[in-house]
Scaffold this motif. Structure first.
Motif, PDB file in Angstrom:
ATOM      1  N   GLY A  35       0.786  -1.235   0.000  1.00 21.21           N
ATOM      2  CA  GLY A  35       0.000   0.000   0.000  1.00 21.21           C
ATOM      3  C   GLY A  35       0.810   1.273   0.000  1.00 21.21           C
ATOM      4  O   GLY A  35       0.232   2.367   0.003  1.00 21.21           O
ATOM      5  N   HIS A  36       2.135   1.169  -0.046  1.00 19.70           N
ATOM      6  CA  HIS A  36       2.949   2.375   0.056  1.00 19.70           C
ATOM      7  C   HIS A  36       2.683   3.353  -1.082  1.00 19.70           C
ATOM      8  O   HIS A  36       2.459   4.549  -0.850  1.00 19.70           O
ATOM      9  CB  HIS A  36       4.438   2.034   0.080  1.00 19.70           C
ATOM     10  N   PHE A  37       2.694   2.849  -2.331  1.00 19.04           N
ATOM     11  CA  PHE A  37       2.532   3.762  -3.457  1.00 19.04           C
ATOM     12  C   PHE A  37       1.203   4.490  -3.398  1.00 19.04           C
ATOM     13  O   PHE A  37       1.138   5.709  -3.575  1.00 19.04           O
ATOM     14  CB  PHE A  37       2.659   3.011  -4.783  1.00 19.04           C
ATOM     15  N   ALA A  38       0.127   3.770  -3.143  1.00 18.55           N
ATOM     16  CA  ALA A  38      -1.189   4.404  -3.086  1.00 18.55           C
ATOM     17  C   ALA A  38      -1.267   5.415  -1.954  1.00 18.55           C
ATOM     18  O   ALA A  38      -1.898   6.466  -2.090  1.00 18.55           O
ATOM     19  CB  ALA A  38      -2.276   3.347  -2.922  1.00 18.55           C
ATOM     20  N   SER A  39      -0.612   5.124  -0.833  1.00 26.29           N
ATOM     21  CA  SER A  39      -0.668   6.035   0.317  1.00 26.29           C
ATOM     22  C   SER A  39       0.046   7.349   0.036  1.00 26.29           C
ATOM     23  O   SER A  39      -0.295   8.384   0.606  1.00 26.29           O
ATOM     24  CB  SER A  39      -0.060   5.366   1.552  1.00 26.29           C
ATOM     25  N   VAL A  40       1.043   7.311  -0.854  1.00 30.82           N
ATOM     26  CA  VAL A  40       1.805   8.510  -1.183  1.00 30.82           C
ATOM     27  C   VAL A  40       1.236   9.219  -2.410  1.00 30.82           C
ATOM     28  O   VAL A  40       1.150  10.443  -2.450  1.00 30.82           O
ATOM     29  CB  VAL A  40       3.294   8.158  -1.416  1.00 30.82           C
ATOM     30  N   ALA A  41       0.830   8.452  -3.405  1.00 29.98           N
ATOM     31  CA  ALA A  41       0.411   9.042  -4.679  1.00 29.98           C
ATOM     32  C   ALA A  41      -0.989   9.649  -4.643  1.00 29.98           C
ATOM     33  O   ALA A  41      -1.282  10.578  -5.394  1.00 29.98           O
ATOM     34  CB  ALA A  41       0.480   7.997  -5.787  1.00 29.98           C
ATOM     35  N   PHE A  42      -1.867   9.127  -3.784  1.00 32.36           N
ATOM     36  CA  PHE A  42      -3.252   9.590  -3.755  1.00 32.36           C
ATOM     37  C   PHE A  42      -3.587  10.213  -2.403  1.00 32.36           C
ATOM     38  O   PHE A  42      -3.234   9.669  -1.349  1.00 32.36           O
ATOM     39  CB  PHE A  42      -4.212   8.430  -4.047  1.00 32.36           C
ATOM     40  N   SER A  43      -4.264  11.342  -2.453  1.00 25.39           N
ATOM     41  CA  SER A  43      -4.590  12.059  -1.224  1.00 25.39           C
ATOM     42  C   SER A  43      -5.790  11.456  -0.497  1.00 25.39           C
ATOM     43  O   SER A  43      -6.026  11.774   0.662  1.00 25.39           O
ATOM     44  CB  SER A  43      -4.864  13.535  -1.536  1.00 25.39           C
ATOM     45  N   HIS A  44      -6.547  10.587  -1.190  1.00 28.35           N
ATOM     46  CA  HIS A  44      -7.696   9.920  -0.581  1.00 28.35           C
ATOM     47  C   HIS A  44      -7.559   8.412  -0.785  1.00 28.35           C
ATOM     48  O   HIS A  44      -6.973   7.955  -1.766  1.00 28.35           O
ATOM     49  CB  HIS A  44      -9.002  10.408  -1.212  1.00 28.35           C
ATOM     50  N   TRP A  63      -0.931 -12.387   1.732  1.00 24.50           N
ATOM     51  CA  TRP A  63      -1.451 -11.856   2.991  1.00 24.50           C
ATOM     52  C   TRP A  63      -0.479 -10.894   3.666  1.00 24.50           C
ATOM     53  O   TRP A  63      -0.895  -9.893   4.253  1.00 24.50           O
ATOM     54  CB  TRP A  63      -1.782 -12.995   3.950  1.00 24.50           C
ATOM     55  N   GLY A  64       0.809 -11.202   3.613  1.00 22.44           N
ATOM     56  CA  GLY A  64       1.787 -10.367   4.308  1.00 22.44           C
ATOM     57  C   GLY A  64       1.712  -8.899   3.941  1.00 22.44           C
ATOM     58  O   GLY A  64       1.543  -8.034   4.817  1.00 22.44           O
ATOM     59  N   PRO A  65       1.836  -8.567   2.648  1.00 21.32           N
ATOM     60  CA  PRO A  65       1.725  -7.155   2.253  1.00 21.32           C
ATOM     61  C   PRO A  65       0.366  -6.547   2.584  1.00 21.32           C
ATOM     62  O   PRO A  65       0.287  -5.372   2.952  1.00 21.32           O
ATOM     63  CB  PRO A  65       1.945  -7.206   0.739  1.00 21.32           C
ATOM     64  N   LEU A  66      -0.705  -7.337   2.481  1.00 20.50           N
ATOM     65  CA  LEU A  66      -2.030  -6.806   2.812  1.00 20.50           C
ATOM     66  C   LEU A  66      -2.116  -6.418   4.282  1.00 20.50           C
ATOM     67  O   LEU A  66      -2.684  -5.375   4.630  1.00 20.50           O
ATOM     68  CB  LEU A  66      -3.106  -7.844   2.475  1.00 20.50           C
ATOM     69  N   LEU A  67      -1.548  -7.241   5.145  1.00 17.27           N
ATOM     70  CA  LEU A  67      -1.559  -6.928   6.575  1.00 17.27           C
ATOM     71  C   LEU A  67      -0.768  -5.660   6.858  1.00 17.27           C
ATOM     72  O   LEU A  67      -1.165  -4.824   7.675  1.00 17.27           O
ATOM     73  CB  LEU A  67      -0.989  -8.098   7.370  1.00 17.27           C
ATOM     74  N   GLU A  68       0.354  -5.503   6.158  1.00 14.76           N
ATOM     75  CA  GLU A  68       1.161  -4.294   6.312  1.00 14.76           C
ATOM     76  C   GLU A  68       0.411  -3.079   5.781  1.00 14.76           C
ATOM     77  O   GLU A  68       0.497  -1.977   6.337  1.00 14.76           O
ATOM     78  CB  GLU A  68       2.481  -4.469   5.564  1.00 14.76           C
ATOM     79  N   SER A  69      -0.344  -3.289   4.717  1.00 12.36           N
ATOM     80  CA  SER A  69      -1.068  -2.197   4.077  1.00 12.36           C
ATOM     81  C   SER A  69      -2.158  -1.608   4.968  1.00 12.36           C
ATOM     82  O   SER A  69      -2.495  -0.428   4.850  1.00 12.36           O
ATOM     83  CB  SER A  69      -1.678  -2.704   2.764  1.00 12.36           C
ATOM     84  N   ARG A  70      -2.713  -2.420   5.855  1.00  9.44           N
ATOM     85  CA  ARG A  70      -3.808  -1.942   6.710  1.00  9.44           C
ATOM     86  C   ARG A  70      -3.419  -0.703   7.499  1.00  9.44           C
ATOM     87  O   ARG A  70      -4.248   0.188   7.728  1.00  9.44           O
ATOM     88  CB  ARG A  70      -4.237  -3.039   7.687  1.00  9.44           C
ATOM     89  N   HIS A  71      -2.173  -0.630   7.928  1.00 10.02           N
ATOM     90  CA  HIS A  71      -1.739   0.478   8.784  1.00 10.02           C
ATOM     91  C   HIS A  71      -1.623   1.791   8.028  1.00 10.02           C
ATOM     92  O   HIS A  71      -1.646   2.865   8.630  1.00 10.02           O
ATOM     93  CB  HIS A  71      -0.404   0.127   9.437  1.00 10.02           C
ATOM     94  N   LEU A  72      -1.499   1.728   6.705  1.00 11.93           N
ATOM     95  CA  LEU A  72      -1.364   2.944   5.910  1.00 11.93           C
ATOM     96  C   LEU A  72      -2.712   3.549   5.535  1.00 11.93           C
ATOM     97  O   LEU A  72      -2.776   4.693   5.090  1.00 11.93           O
ATOM     98  CB  LEU A  72      -0.559   2.646   4.640  1.00 11.93           C
ATOM     99  N   LYS A  73      -3.765   2.762   5.650  1.00 14.10           N
ATOM    100  CA  LYS A  73      -5.127   3.231   5.374  1.00 14.10           C
ATOM    101  C   LYS A  73      -5.248   3.845   3.974  1.00 14.10           C
ATOM    102  O   LYS A  73      -5.876   4.879   3.788  1.00 14.10           O
ATOM    103  CB  LYS A  73      -5.571   4.229   6.443  1.00 14.10           C
ATOM    104  N   ALA A  74      -4.614   3.166   3.000  1.00 11.47           N
ATOM    105  CA  ALA A  74      -4.649   3.657   1.624  1.00 11.47           C
ATOM    106  C   ALA A  74      -5.859   3.153   0.857  1.00 11.47           C
ATOM    107  O   ALA A  74      -6.113   3.610  -0.266  1.00 11.47           O
ATOM    108  CB  ALA A  74      -3.368   3.237   0.896  1.00 11.47           C
TER     109      ALA A  74
END
Length: 281
Positions: free
Chosen positions: A51-60, A70-81
């Motif tokens: 989720g890193h790219f989406a969290s940085v590239a998009f404001s919403h 599953w691993g990256p998805l679990l990490e992605s939850r914290h970014l709320k992207a």
């Protein structure tokens, strides 16, 4: 309708503060391509990863992020992207026909062996007239690698080809294909390429390539502390900024090793497109 407009320097610094410079260079360039680009909602991110790219590239937050791991998805939850995260293979997605207005996929399709099946699914879940925006390394990527060029100049043809295969394996590239190949694939499943351009020249690729070799400390930091950059301060990142700035400011080139595509799902009344090469925007 998502339409981003961030200042260019903000884009570059945000990536440099959270990624090793050799990854930040190319991700910041790709981020800049989304600025001002209209993405009809709902939006699906195919291969959302951590989720890193989406969290940085998009404001919403984007509507849905889908990834097979599953691993990256679990990490992605914290970014709320994303508003919703789904674990699924891109070739068998649990969404109804025509559900999404747009699909984005940032440097993902090159890692997928069954890419044709995935494209069929993308065509199924995007409504007619909807957009499919993605980027991939192209056919020049393995040919312009610095290591390959050095071995070639020494006359070591086998070593040059072996180096390209090794770097692609390290990068987990299943294929690096030309715009003509992508046009054929997209046409086959009912997409029309609206715009296409190549970016990241050989010099930029060499900077990224060398960065891979020097990136072990960043990898250790990520494994131990959960982040790539230990001290995301301007003073600590000024040298990486100087390295990345020229690439970021002039990324588009006909000899680029990456390609960015903006495609549209054809409506039923449209005729099948001709065999013309994709437009360059």
């Amino acid at each position: 309708m998502i339409k981003e407009t961030k200042p260019s320097e903000t884009i570059l610094w945000r990536h440099l503060k959270s990624l090793p410079y050799f990854r930040a260079m190319v991700r910041a360039v790709e981020d800049s391509f989304y600025q001002g680009l209209e993405l009809p909602e709902p939006v699906l991110d195919l291969g959302s990863g951590d989720g890193h790219f989406a969290s940085v590239a998009f404001s919403h937050p984007l509507d849905v992020g889908v990834d097979p791991w599953w691993g990256p998805l679990l990490e992605s939850r914290h970014l709320k992207a994303y508003r919703l995260l789904v674990q699924a293979d891109g070739g068998r997605m649990p969404f109804p026909d025509g559900h999404f207005g747009s699909v984005v996929s940032n440097s993902v399709l090159e890692h997928i062996p069954h890419v044709e099946q995935v494209l069929e699914e993308v065509a199924r879940v995007v409504r007619p007239g909807g957009r499919f925006v993605f980027c991939v390394p192209n056919h020049r990527f393995p040919k312009l690698l610095l290591g390959r060029q050095v071995f070639s100049k020494l006359g070591w043809k086998s070593a040059a080809e072996g180096y390209s295969r090794l770097f692609n394996r390290i990068s987990r590239h299943q294929h690096c294909d030309s715009p003509q190949t992508w046009q054929e694939r997209l046409t086959q499943v009912g997409f029309v390429i609206e715009k296409h351009w190549d970016y990241f020249d050989a010099n930029a690729l060499h900077r990224m390539e060398v960065g891979h070799a020097l990136g072990i400390p960043a990898l250790v930091c990520k494994k131990l502390l959960g982040r790539w950059v230990l001290v995301p301060a301007v003073w600590n990142l000024f040298l990486p900024y100087l390295i990345a700035r020229r690439v970021f400011n002039s990324p588009i080139t006909e000899s680029g090793v990456y390609s960015f595509y903006i495609a549209r799902r054809a409506v039923p009344s449209e005729e099948k497109p001709s065999d013309e090469r994709p437009d360059r925007g």
